[in-house]
Design a protein around this motif. Structure first.
Motif, PDB file in Angstrom:
ATOM      1  N   PRO A 152       7.449 -52.945 -44.650  1.00  0.00           N
ATOM      2  CA  PRO A 152       8.219 -52.838 -42.906  1.00  0.00           C
ATOM      3  C   PRO A 152       8.656 -53.888 -42.874  1.00  0.00           C
ATOM      4  O   PRO A 152       8.254 -55.288 -43.388  1.00  0.00           O
ATOM      5  CB  PRO A 152       7.849 -52.592 -42.301  1.00  0.00           C
ATOM      6  N   ASP A 176       7.877 -57.746 -35.334  1.00  0.00           N
ATOM      7  CA  ASP A 176       6.690 -57.092 -35.213  1.00  0.00           C
ATOM      8  C   ASP A 176       5.439 -56.924 -36.463  1.00  0.00           C
ATOM      9  O   ASP A 176       4.899 -57.698 -36.156  1.00  0.00           O
ATOM     10  CB  ASP A 176       6.892 -56.112 -34.383  1.00  0.00           C
ATOM     11  N   TRP A 177       6.113 -56.702 -37.500  1.00  0.00           N
ATOM     12  CA  TRP A 177       4.838 -55.935 -37.808  1.00  0.00           C
ATOM     13  C   TRP A 177       5.189 -57.626 -39.060  1.00  0.00           C
ATOM     14  O   TRP A 177       3.902 -57.636 -39.314  1.00  0.00           O
ATOM     15  CB  TRP A 177       5.871 -54.889 -39.144  1.00  0.00           C
ATOM     16  N   LYS A 221       2.457 -59.605 -37.332  1.00  0.00           N
ATOM     17  CA  LYS A 221       0.936 -58.786 -37.063  1.00  0.00           C
ATOM     18  C   LYS A 221       0.386 -58.814 -38.971  1.00  0.00           C
ATOM     19  O   LYS A 221      -0.174 -59.762 -38.934  1.00  0.00           O
ATOM     20  CB  LYS A 221       1.017 -57.413 -36.857  1.00  0.00           C
ATOM     21  N   ASN A 222       1.614 -58.543 -40.153  1.00  0.00           N
ATOM     22  CA  ASN A 222       1.117 -59.083 -40.923  1.00  0.00           C
ATOM     23  C   ASN A 222       1.009 -60.271 -42.234  1.00  0.00           C
ATOM     24  O   ASN A 222       0.478 -60.643 -42.868  1.00  0.00           O
ATOM     25  CB  ASN A 222       1.036 -57.812 -41.739  1.00  0.00           C
ATOM     26  N   GLY A 237       2.292 -59.798 -32.271  1.00  0.00           N
ATOM     27  CA  GLY A 237       3.418 -60.037 -32.807  1.00  0.00           C
ATOM     28  C   GLY A 237       4.860 -60.330 -31.102  1.00  0.00           C
ATOM     29  O   GLY A 237       3.652 -60.620 -30.471  1.00  0.00           O
TER      30      GLY A 237
END
Length: 200
Positions: free
Chosen positions: A127, A131-132, A135-136, A142
């Motif tokens: 993605p 936000d994603w 976080k990742n 996020g």
């Protein structure tokens, strides 16, 4: 590269004084929630962030809220900074550049990067939302939505009626996350042959 967690929200005037020291600046826009491409949508505020001595500084510049907007002179000083930095970072450049134009920005940008496109070029199978990725890729919580922001959002949504000072709590952090993401992805971007890294 280790990502600094130190972040400071400044007033627009304080930010402008800091930002002149940075070659790279992230820009994000908040709009009225309508389609920016058909003329109904327009930016109500501009967020900006820079990194100096491993600290991230950010500010929110309200430009079309119903009240508490920055003075025209302050907005134009921000425009000058955007036009003269070596690198401007967006997360969704095709959206934010158009949104910027609705605020009266009509200058040229020396060089810009889009972290959404960078993430796609490095791995098209994940993605691409900020936000994603925060976080990742950054291992950060996020986008933060303080309770006060949530309260006013339920009342006004993406509207010029939304209090500018409350919007700043959420909006400025987007620019910080965008800039952190750029500094995280950029060495990989260079190593993958997408850029020569000459301006780092």
């Amino acid at each position: 590269m280790e990502v600094s967690s130190v972040s400071k929200l400044l007033t627009p005037s304080e930010f402008l004084s800091k930002a002149v020291l940075a070659d790279t600046m992230a820009i994000d826009t908040e709009t009225n929630g309508k389609d920016i491409r058909d003329g109904r949508g327009y930016a109500i505020g501009i967020s900006a962030a820079v990194r100096i001595d491993n600290t991230y500084y950010s500010a929110y510049f309200p430009v079309a809220h119903e009240s508490d907007n920055v003075e025209e002179e302050t907005k134009n000083l921000l425009f000058q900074l955007i036009a003269t930095r070596k690198r401007i970072i967006f997360h969704s450049a095709k959206f934010d550049i158009i949104a910027l134009q609705t605020t009266g920005f009509n200058l040229q940008i020396v060089r810009w990067y889009c972290t959404m496109l960078m993430a796609h070029m490095l791995n098209e199978n994940v993605p691409k939302g900020l936000d994603w990725l925060a976080k990742n890729e950054l291992r950060e919580p996020g986008k933060l939505k303080p309770p006060e922001w949530e309260f006013f959002f339920k009342i006004y949504g993406w509207s010029p009626k939304f209090p500018a000072k409350v919007m700043a709590l959420y909006a400025a952090e987007d620019a910080v996350l965008c800039l952190k993401l750029f500094f995280h992805l950029y060495p990989i971007f260079v190593e993958s042959g997408f850029d020569n890294g000459s301006e780092v």
